[in-house]
Scaffold this active site. Sequence first.
Site, PDB file in Angstrom:
ATOM      1  N   LYS A 118     110.822 -43.717-117.449  1.00  0.00           N
ATOM      2  CA  LYS A 118     109.448 -43.788-117.936  1.00  0.00           C
ATOM      3  C   LYS A 118     108.633 -42.525-117.658  1.00  0.00           C
ATOM      4  O   LYS A 118     107.839 -42.092-118.497  1.00  0.00           O
ATOM      5  CB  LYS A 118     108.740 -45.009-117.339  1.00  0.00           C
ATOM      6  N   GLU A 202      99.910 -45.334-112.994  1.00  0.00           N
ATOM      7  CA  GLU A 202      99.037 -45.127-114.144  1.00  0.00           C
ATOM      8  C   GLU A 202      97.656 -45.675-113.825  1.00  0.00           C
ATOM      9  O   GLU A 202      97.517 -46.646-113.070  1.00  0.00           O
ATOM     10  CB  GLU A 202      99.570 -45.867-115.380  1.00  0.00           C
ATOM     11  N   HIS A 237     102.048 -59.381-116.068  1.00  0.00           N
ATOM     12  CA  HIS A 237     102.634 -58.270-116.843  1.00  0.00           C
ATOM     13  C   HIS A 237     103.901 -58.674-117.583  1.00  0.00           C
ATOM     14  O   HIS A 237     104.639 -57.823-118.069  1.00  0.00           O
ATOM     15  CB  HIS A 237     102.913 -57.064-115.945  1.00  0.00           C
ATOM     16  N   ARG A 294     116.023 -50.019-126.297  1.00  0.00           N
ATOM     17  CA  ARG A 294     116.890 -51.188-126.448  1.00  0.00           C
ATOM     18  C   ARG A 294     116.247 -52.158-127.432  1.00  0.00           C
ATOM     19  O   ARG A 294     115.141 -51.925-127.914  1.00  0.00           O
ATOM     20  CB  ARG A 294     117.072 -51.891-125.101  1.00  0.00           C
TER      21      ARG A 294
END
Length: 503
Positions: A118, A202, A237, A294
């Site tokens: 990521k 983040e 999440h 994916r």
Amino acid sequence: MPKIRKILIANRGEIAIRVMRTCKELGIPTVAVYSEADRSALHVRMADQAYFVGPPPSRESYLVQERILEAAQHAGADAIHPGYGFLSENASFVRACEKAGITFIGPPASAMDAMGEKTRARQNMIQAGVPVVPGTTEPIATQEEALAYSQKIGFPVMLKAAGGGGGKGMRKVEKREEFESAWRSAKSEALNAFGNDAVYIEKYLDKPHHVEIQVFADQHGTTVHLGERECSAQRRHQKVVEETPSPILTPEMRAQMGEVAVKAAKAVNYVGAGTVEFLVDAHRNFYFLEMNTRLQVEHPVTEWVTGLDLVALQIKVAEGEKLPFTSTVPPRGHSIEVRIYAEDPARNFMPSPGKIQYLRVPGGPNVRDDSGVFAGYTVPNFYDPMISKLSVWAPTRAEAIARAQRALSEYVVKGITTNTRYLKAILAHPEFAGGDYDTSFLTREHTALLGGEDPKLNEVALLASAVFAHQRDQKRAKALPQKTGAGTGGVSAWRLSLRTRRR
């Protein structure tokens, strides 16, 4: 490239079965792998061959690359489909497949390196001029460094696993006092889910929408997007309800986000199915979040509105075929997917493993249930508690919501607790019906969605208990004279004897 002759599915549960169904339609034999906890699982029964790969913990079975490859070689499989989770975004596994002469049905390792990790994906997107959510571009090594950075950009922040998605290894941190606990749990969950405990940070955006774009690319230079999916109904999440088209996107936003998603895929020479995820703020600005290299859990809704089999496309692209289209396939109608979990919403969504004593799945026009369970199956406690994905299609969003509610009302599971009632409450909520719900919706409306007890249902339950108790006592009374050797006196003689003993 030669045609694929046999596929090993390096996964379990509903996604393994989903892949097997397409393989059967294509005439391709399948191979399952299973842990000790999955010996009687449905995906093992449905495959043409099955190989044992280790103890229940995924780190000792489904995540052990050597055992997966050994099973493929013993079975004579010339391709591996990873599903999602486990090894699906592991570049080293892709290289190991290539070294063993086995086709990996997914993107090349180079694209996975660029996007599957990521933080590296964020770096690539910044270089490509794509707006990203403020945060680090490298995993943070120590808790002290992470805390210092979080204080610099200001709380709240998001801790996120660098090695994978799906909500695993992700924690929102509201204030400094919560940081140490969140850091430990995020790293631990990331390690268990992906075999990699790297975490990055983040800035948390207030009330964002989570919108993702499905992209597809072949080996001949064609890259297209297949529309978006709205995934803002999330709990911890983890996506709970997904739909397409997104109720908040305008045609102009859809075109812009699709263009950026295709640009992102082309930048890393992507091949196969992938998803570019965005956060959309209250002003309808969008930011690159990550790319999942994916197939996604929620891919059925895209299949509903496009009429495509994404797994079949994955296989054909892996065989070197060209995509049958060179531009976006316009969506038709509306589709909604809800995730059925073996969990108890009334007990803080605690997992509810155990034996399924009775199962009735919904049917009817344009209803699809992707499931990995059956009546008599014991849901293990070692893996994600999702047991099924229920998706529907209808000409309009309002009709799709009504169809999903009807289908959920038909879903009956006995022996374990599921979240079907909670899902119905989401679909019936005015904010969801209005379409402008954000990622904090389920948290904000938690109490309302759980609902209170229905006095009428309590009364029915009490009456049912009384009837059951009466029937049980009658059966016992009839059996007791035979057991005690009583003669013609029957039950009356037994009651007289009982009164005498009590005196």
